[in-house]
Design a protein around this motif. Structure first.
Motif, PDB file in Angstrom:
ATOM      1  N   PHE A  86     -19.145   6.946  11.276  1.00 34.84           N
ATOM      2  CA  PHE A  86     -18.400   7.760  12.480  1.00 34.84           C
ATOM      3  C   PHE A  86     -16.995   7.091  13.012  1.00 34.84           C
ATOM      4  O   PHE A  86     -16.122   7.828  13.036  1.00 34.84           O
ATOM      5  CB  PHE A  86     -19.460   6.993  13.512  1.00 34.84           C
ATOM      6  N   VAL A  87     -17.128   5.100  13.025  1.00 35.32           N
ATOM      7  CA  VAL A  87     -15.699   5.005  13.218  1.00 35.32           C
ATOM      8  C   VAL A  87     -14.762   5.336  12.193  1.00 35.32           C
ATOM      9  O   VAL A  87     -13.546   5.606  13.015  1.00 35.32           O
ATOM     10  CB  VAL A  87     -16.445   3.777  13.700  1.00 35.32           C
ATOM     11  N   ALA A  88     -15.278   5.272  11.292  1.00 34.98           N
ATOM     12  CA  ALA A  88     -13.686   6.336  10.018  1.00 34.98           C
ATOM     13  C   ALA A  88     -13.432   6.965   9.777  1.00 34.98           C
ATOM     14  O   ALA A  88     -12.353   7.329  10.101  1.00 34.98           O
ATOM     15  CB  ALA A  88     -14.585   5.650   8.401  1.00 34.98           C
ATOM     16  N   LYS A  89     -14.140   8.065  10.703  1.00 35.42           N
ATOM     17  CA  LYS A  89     -13.731   9.247  11.131  1.00 35.42           C
ATOM     18  C   LYS A  89     -12.923   9.386  12.692  1.00 35.42           C
ATOM     19  O   LYS A  89     -11.834  10.516  11.939  1.00 35.42           O
ATOM     20  CB  LYS A  89     -15.057  10.343  11.487  1.00 35.42           C
ATOM     21  N   ILE A  90     -13.186   8.661  13.001  1.00 33.85           N
ATOM     22  CA  ILE A  90     -12.304   8.045  14.719  1.00 33.85           C
ATOM     23  C   ILE A  90     -11.180   8.165  13.855  1.00 33.85           C
ATOM     24  O   ILE A  90     -10.107   8.508  14.133  1.00 33.85           O
ATOM     25  CB  ILE A  90     -12.717   7.589  15.895  1.00 33.85           C
ATOM     26  N   VAL A  91     -10.741   7.267  13.310  1.00 34.17           N
ATOM     27  CA  VAL A  91     -10.607   6.612  12.363  1.00 34.17           C
ATOM     28  C   VAL A  91      -8.541   7.721  11.821  1.00 34.17           C
ATOM     29  O   VAL A  91      -7.879   7.433  11.731  1.00 34.17           O
ATOM     30  CB  VAL A  91      -9.989   4.811  11.506  1.00 34.17           C
ATOM     31  N   ALA A  92      -9.456   8.827  10.622  1.00 37.65           N
ATOM     32  CA  ALA A  92      -9.102   9.380  10.285  1.00 37.65           C
ATOM     33  C   ALA A  92      -8.454  10.002  11.017  1.00 37.65           C
ATOM     34  O   ALA A  92      -7.185  10.576  10.820  1.00 37.65           O
ATOM     35  CB  ALA A  92      -9.816  10.205   8.864  1.00 37.65           C
ATOM     36  N   MET A 118      -5.182   1.120   8.941  1.00 38.53           N
ATOM     37  CA  MET A 118      -6.319   0.411   9.207  1.00 38.53           C
ATOM     38  C   MET A 118      -7.683   0.438   9.070  1.00 38.53           C
ATOM     39  O   MET A 118      -8.735   0.325   9.642  1.00 38.53           O
ATOM     40  CB  MET A 118      -6.974   1.589  10.801  1.00 38.53           C
ATOM     41  N   ALA A 119      -8.135   0.454   7.796  1.00 40.90           N
ATOM     42  CA  ALA A 119      -8.535   0.232   7.152  1.00 40.90           C
ATOM     43  C   ALA A 119      -9.580  -1.168   7.000  1.00 40.90           C
ATOM     44  O   ALA A 119     -10.069  -0.565   7.138  1.00 40.90           O
ATOM     45  CB  ALA A 119      -8.550   0.818   5.557  1.00 40.90           C
ATOM     46  N   GLY A 120      -8.609  -2.256   6.862  1.00 38.10           N
ATOM     47  CA  GLY A 120      -8.972  -3.439   6.982  1.00 38.10           C
ATOM     48  C   GLY A 120      -9.772  -3.548   8.674  1.00 38.10           C
ATOM     49  O   GLY A 120     -10.566  -4.735   8.999  1.00 38.10           O
ATOM     50  N   LEU A 121      -9.609  -3.156   9.347  1.00 42.06           N
ATOM     51  CA  LEU A 121      -9.211  -3.518  10.987  1.00 42.06           C
ATOM     52  C   LEU A 121     -11.408  -2.112  11.239  1.00 42.06           C
ATOM     53  O   LEU A 121     -11.698  -2.424  11.941  1.00 42.06           O
ATOM     54  CB  LEU A 121      -8.867  -2.621  11.803  1.00 42.06           C
ATOM     55  N   LEU A 122     -11.317  -1.633  10.173  1.00 42.21           N
ATOM     56  CA  LEU A 122     -12.960  -0.561  10.343  1.00 42.21           C
ATOM     57  C   LEU A 122     -13.949  -2.145  10.812  1.00 42.21           C
ATOM     58  O   LEU A 122     -14.714  -1.338  10.968  1.00 42.21           O
ATOM     59  CB  LEU A 122     -12.997   0.155   8.583  1.00 42.21           C
ATOM     60  N   ALA A 123     -13.699  -3.531  10.081  1.00 44.36           N
ATOM     61  CA  ALA A 123     -15.211  -4.050   9.871  1.00 44.36           C
ATOM     62  C   ALA A 123     -15.167  -4.710  11.448  1.00 44.36           C
ATOM     63  O   ALA A 123     -16.565  -4.583  11.872  1.00 44.36           O
ATOM     64  CB  ALA A 123     -14.958  -5.077   9.294  1.00 44.36           C
ATOM     65  N   TYR A 124     -14.249  -4.834  12.014  1.00 45.19           N
ATOM     66  CA  TYR A 124     -14.204  -5.164  13.459  1.00 45.19           C
ATOM     67  C   TYR A 124     -14.653  -3.786  14.660  1.00 45.19           C
ATOM     68  O   TYR A 124     -14.835  -3.880  15.183  1.00 45.19           O
ATOM     69  CB  TYR A 124     -12.840  -5.307  13.344  1.00 45.19           C
ATOM     70  N   LEU A 125     -13.596  -3.004  14.167  1.00 40.76           N
ATOM     71  CA  LEU A 125     -14.286  -1.530  14.732  1.00 40.76           C
ATOM     72  C   LEU A 125     -15.933  -1.856  15.256  1.00 40.76           C
ATOM     73  O   LEU A 125     -16.319  -1.214  15.768  1.00 40.76           O
ATOM     74  CB  LEU A 125     -13.522  -0.820  14.487  1.00 40.76           C
ATOM     75  N   VAL A 126     -16.322  -1.255  14.115  1.00 40.60           N
ATOM     76  CA  VAL A 126     -17.577  -1.064  13.918  1.00 40.60           C
ATOM     77  C   VAL A 126     -18.557  -2.032  14.075  1.00 40.60           C
ATOM     78  O   VAL A 126     -19.178  -1.794  15.232  1.00 40.60           O
ATOM     79  CB  VAL A 126     -18.365  -1.307  12.611  1.00 40.60           C
ATOM     80  N   THR A 127     -18.188  -3.505  13.973  1.00 47.68           N
ATOM     81  CA  THR A 127     -18.671  -4.295  14.944  1.00 47.68           C
ATOM     82  C   THR A 127     -18.556  -4.680  16.457  1.00 47.68           C
ATOM     83  O   THR A 127     -19.355  -4.370  17.651  1.00 47.68           O
ATOM     84  CB  THR A 127     -17.998  -5.864  15.215  1.00 47.68           C
ATOM     85  N   LEU A 128     -17.318  -3.909  17.130  1.00 47.52           N
ATOM     86  CA  LEU A 128     -17.294  -3.769  18.270  1.00 47.52           C
ATOM     87  C   LEU A 128     -18.251  -2.918  19.166  1.00 47.52           C
ATOM     88  O   LEU A 128     -18.180  -2.864  20.014  1.00 47.52           O
ATOM     89  CB  LEU A 128     -15.720  -3.436  18.715  1.00 47.52           C
ATOM     90  N   ILE A 129     -17.798  -1.356  18.191  1.00 53.98           N
ATOM     91  CA  ILE A 129     -18.794  -0.525  19.160  1.00 53.98           C
ATOM     92  C   ILE A 129     -19.792  -0.812  19.089  1.00 53.98           C
ATOM     93  O   ILE A 129     -20.772  -0.377  19.627  1.00 53.98           O
ATOM     94  CB  ILE A 129     -18.386   1.026  18.176  1.00 53.98           C
ATOM     95  N   MET A 130     -20.570  -1.783  18.125  1.00 58.94           N
ATOM     96  CA  MET A 130     -22.087  -1.761  17.997  1.00 58.94           C
ATOM     97  C   MET A 130     -22.270  -3.346  19.586  1.00 58.94           C
ATOM     98  O   MET A 130     -23.194  -2.778  19.912  1.00 58.94           O
ATOM     99  CB  MET A 130     -22.781  -2.344  16.809  1.00 58.94           C
ATOM    100  N   VAL A 132     -12.722   4.495  20.914  1.00 61.96           N
ATOM    101  CA  VAL A 132     -11.481   5.350  20.339  1.00 61.96           C
ATOM    102  C   VAL A 132      -9.869   4.604  21.178  1.00 61.96           C
ATOM    103  O   VAL A 132      -8.916   5.393  20.652  1.00 61.96           O
ATOM    104  CB  VAL A 132     -11.850   6.475  21.121  1.00 61.96           C
ATOM    105  N   LEU A 133      -9.997   4.398  22.542  1.00 63.01           N
ATOM    106  CA  LEU A 133      -9.010   3.720  23.149  1.00 63.01           C
ATOM    107  C   LEU A 133      -8.454   2.651  22.347  1.00 63.01           C
ATOM    108  O   LEU A 133      -7.089   2.213  22.380  1.00 63.01           O
ATOM    109  CB  LEU A 133      -9.695   3.360  24.838  1.00 63.01           C
ATOM    110  N   THR A 134      -8.616   1.684  21.625  1.00 62.40           N
ATOM    111  CA  THR A 134      -8.729   0.478  20.553  1.00 62.40           C
ATOM    112  C   THR A 134      -7.918   1.165  19.514  1.00 62.40           C
ATOM    113  O   THR A 134      -6.887   1.282  19.549  1.00 62.40           O
ATOM    114  CB  THR A 134      -9.724   0.064  20.504  1.00 62.40           C
ATOM    115  N   ILE A 135      -8.150   2.263  19.315  1.00 63.14           N
ATOM    116  CA  ILE A 135      -7.985   2.684  17.717  1.00 63.14           C
ATOM    117  C   ILE A 135      -6.512   3.745  18.222  1.00 63.14           C
ATOM    118  O   ILE A 135      -5.501   3.310  17.537  1.00 63.14           O
ATOM    119  CB  ILE A 135      -9.230   3.716  17.403  1.00 63.14           C
ATOM    120  N   VAL A 136      -6.451   4.053  19.634  1.00 54.95           N
ATOM    121  CA  VAL A 136      -5.761   5.032  20.069  1.00 54.95           C
ATOM    122  C   VAL A 136      -4.663   4.296  20.100  1.00 54.95           C
ATOM    123  O   VAL A 136      -3.300   4.322  19.614  1.00 54.95           O
ATOM    124  CB  VAL A 136      -5.651   5.822  21.304  1.00 54.95           C
ATOM    125  N   TYR A 137      -4.559   2.756  20.640  1.00 53.21           N
ATOM    126  CA  TYR A 137      -3.597   1.761  21.083  1.00 53.21           C
ATOM    127  C   TYR A 137      -2.863   1.249  19.890  1.00 53.21           C
ATOM    128  O   TYR A 137      -1.904   1.404  19.858  1.00 53.21           O
ATOM    129  CB  TYR A 137      -4.415   0.928  21.984  1.00 53.21           C
TER     130      TYR A 137
END
Length: 233
Positions: free
Chosen positions: A49-55, A63-75, A217-222
């Motif tokens: 889900f998060v990877a699709k938002i990034v893509a 931003m692939a290196g941030l995927l672990a952080y973003l998944v942790t953030l949303i969880m 989402v806003l984190t990814i957008v910024y």
């Protein structure tokens, strides 16, 4: 000047972290190349889900290196939002938290400001990483006179990001506390908010899920805006 520690926020932040660590450890142990069980399936769903938002918002590779952080953030935000909906079975021991329900760490502005600050710092880091010194050019676009506007925008982003999450969760918890006052003393700890306030709890689950989604989402957008800043002027 002295430092103030919010014991309730620290306690429930550690509780959320423990839940996620245990949840992640179990999922890691059960991960197989075959059909995943429910816990592994949940993690896989969140990651996809998060990877699709990034893509959908930027070049995924950047931003692939941030995927672990973003998944942790949303969880982390989702579990933090949800934990405040559970009855408080500590019965006020230690006077850390005496309300009828547990506390959401995200109902504390200090925590949401810390999360929002990390988002803005990451955005500046990735902006410089992929644009070099050209990144700072967008602060003076289309003319150097616009610098104050861009500076204010940079400062307001973490503030609005933090207040949006904090306001929604804090308001929900205040209303739950008000509703719990209508429950006879003693039954508060037994029933919490589950049985007499099912509708409101259902709405709170919806709001908590939406807010975790919006913050991520806003984190990814910024960050994606910072990555593409040099191309925008």
């Amino acid at each position: 000047m002295g430092m103030t520690f919010w014991a309730d926020t620290l306690l429930f932040t550690w509780l959320v972290m423990a839940i996620l660590i245990i949840f992640g450890y179990i999922a890691g142990r059960r991960a197989t190349s075959g059909t995943p069980d429910r816990i592994v399936a949940v993690w896989e769903f969140v990651i996809d889900f998060v990877a699709k938002i990034v893509a959908d918002n930027t070049d995924y590779k950047k931003m692939a290196g941030l995927l672990a952080y973003l998944v942790t953030l949303i969880m982390f935000i989702f579990v933090s939002n949800m934990i405040g909906l559970f009855p408080n079975f500590t019965f006020g021991l230690g006077h850390l938290h005496t309300a009828g329900n547990l506390m959401s760490p995200t109902a504390d502005l200090n925590l949401t400001l810390a999360l929002a600050t990390m988002t803005i710092i990451l955005a500046q880091y990735y902006g410089i990483k992929y644009n070099g010194t050209h990144y700072f050019g967008h602060f003076f676009s289309p003319h150097w006179l616009f610098f104050p506007i861009h500076a204010i925008e940079l400062l307001t982003k973490p503030v609005t990001l933090a207040f949006r999450l904090y306001g929604n969760i804090f308001a929900g918890e205040v209303l739950i506390k008000v509703l719990l006052t209508f429950i006879p003393f003693g039954l508060v700890y037994l029933l919490g908010g589950f049985i007499p306030h099912v509708i409101w709890l259902g709405f709170s689950v919806f709001v908590g899920a939406i807010q975790s989604f919006v913050f991520t989402v806003l984190t990814i957008v910024y960050i994606s805006q910072a990555i593409g800043a040099a191309d925008s002027h």
